[in-house]
Design a protein around this motif. Structure first.
Motif, short mmCIF file in Angstrom:
data_model
loop_
_atom_site.label_atom_id
_atom_site.label_comp_id
_atom_site.label_asym_id
_atom_site.label_seq_id
_atom_site.Cartn_x
_atom_site.Cartn_y
_atom_site.Cartn_z
N LEU A 34 0.55 -1.21 0.07
CA LEU A 34 0.24 -0.13 -0.35
C LEU A 34 0.65 1.07 0.06
CD1 LEU A 34 -2.99 -1.05 2.56
CD2 LEU A 34 -3.15 -1.03 0.20
N GLY A 35 1.78 0.89 -0.05
CA GLY A 35 3.05 2.41 -0.10
C GLY A 35 3.05 3.10 1.57
N LYS A 36 2.97 2.67 1.91
CA LYS A 36 2.61 3.22 3.91
C LYS A 36 3.96 2.97 4.69
CE LYS A 36 -2.58 3.15 3.83
NZ LYS A 36 -3.59 3.48 4.53
N GLY A 37 5.05 3.20 3.82
CA GLY A 37 6.34 3.21 4.66
C GLY A 37 7.23 3.11 3.84
N ALA A 38 8.05 3.45 4.48
CA ALA A 38 9.82 2.98 3.29
C ALA A 38 9.43 1.28 2.88
CB ALA A 38 10.62 3.61 3.70
N THR A 39 10.38 1.61 1.66
CA THR A 39 10.74 -0.03 1.45
C THR A 39 12.09 -0.01 1.29
OG1 THR A 39 12.03 0.98 -0.66
CG2 THR A 39 9.93 0.26 -1.21
N GLY A 46 19.65 5.13 2.98
CA GLY A 46 18.82 5.91 4.29
C GLY A 46 20.12 5.37 4.82
N ALA A 47 19.87 4.17 5.35
CA ALA A 47 20.95 3.95 6.32
C ALA A 47 21.88 4.08 6.10
CB ALA A 47 20.58 2.11 6.99
N LEU A 48 22.90 3.83 5.13
CA LEU A 48 24.35 4.07 4.62
C LEU A 48 23.92 5.49 4.71
CD1 LEU A 48 26.93 3.32 3.70
CD2 LEU A 48 26.41 3.27 1.26
N LYS A 69 24.14 23.41 5.82
CA LYS A 69 23.92 22.70 4.90
C LYS A 69 24.28 21.42 5.63
CE LYS A 69 21.56 21.65 0.89
NZ LYS A 69 21.50 22.52 -0.78
N ILE A 70 23.60 20.33 5.09
CA ILE A 70 24.68 18.91 5.07
C ILE A 70 23.66 18.07 4.15
CG2 ILE A 70 25.76 17.07 6.03
CD1 ILE A 70 26.95 18.60 8.15
N GLU A 71 23.44 17.69 3.26
CA GLU A 71 22.51 16.48 2.73
C GLU A 71 23.08 15.72 1.98
OE1 GLU A 71 18.58 18.13 -0.06
OE2 GLU A 71 19.89 17.58 -1.46
N ILE A 72 22.50 14.33 1.67
CA ILE A 72 23.40 13.57 1.75
C ILE A 72 22.51 12.97 0.39
CG2 ILE A 72 23.99 10.90 2.35
CD1 ILE A 72 25.23 12.69 4.90
N ILE A 73 22.98 12.76 -1.03
CA ILE A 73 22.15 12.58 -1.71
C ILE A 73 22.43 10.60 -2.21
CG2 ILE A 73 21.12 11.82 -3.59
CD1 ILE A 73 21.84 15.23 -4.19
#
Length: 141
Positions: A34-39, A46-48, A69-73
């Motif tokens: 149902l797409g009600k959480g992260a895959t 994201g953990a990495l 700012k720190i953003e991690i892609i």
């Protein structure tokens, strides 16, 4: 460290670790969820990013007041056929602030090579066990 992940119906699961926080996961609609959480694969990327991000901020602690700012892609490339595991992961730091390139790269390298347990864990051997109806059940081939 232990995480207990419980099926909540359909393709959805909730994981709870030693920290006590719930992590909700679900498959996308294309895979019956149902797409009600992260895959789970999003969680892995994201953990990495979170792990190495924590390490980098710890290493750069004396300079954090200069960083705005720190953003991690984190971009993962996956196999086309099942299992669609990652074949490559690229982690891009987007940082704004008055900080030297060498200091940031040193922190990233130290995080990757010495401190990030998630990055290191991607090399781990994984084994599986089964407890079926309360009894340990060996794999039958």
């Amino acid at each position: 460290m232990k995480v207990i992940t419980t099926w909540t119906g359909g393709r959805a699961f909730t994981a709870v670790g030693d920290s006590g926080y719930d992590i909700n996961m679900d498959a996308t609609e294309a895979y019956g969820g149902l797409g009600k959480g992260a895959t789970p694969t999003e969680m892995l990327l994201g953990a990495l990013a979170g792990c190495i991000g924590i390490d980098v901020t710890m290493i750069l602690r004396p300079h954090l007041e200069k960083i705005t700012k720190i953003e991690i892609i984190t971009d993962g490339t996956r196999k086309e056929e099942p299992p669609k595991g990652f074949t490559a992961m690229e982690v891009t730091f987007v940082i704004d602030g008055d900080i030297d390139n060498k200091k940031v790269w040193r922190a990233i390298r130290l995080g990757k090579d010495k401190y990030c347990s998630v990055s290191d864990s991607l090399k781990a051997d994984v084994s599986f066990n089964l407890i079926l109806n309360g009894e340990e059940s060996p794999e039958l081939v």
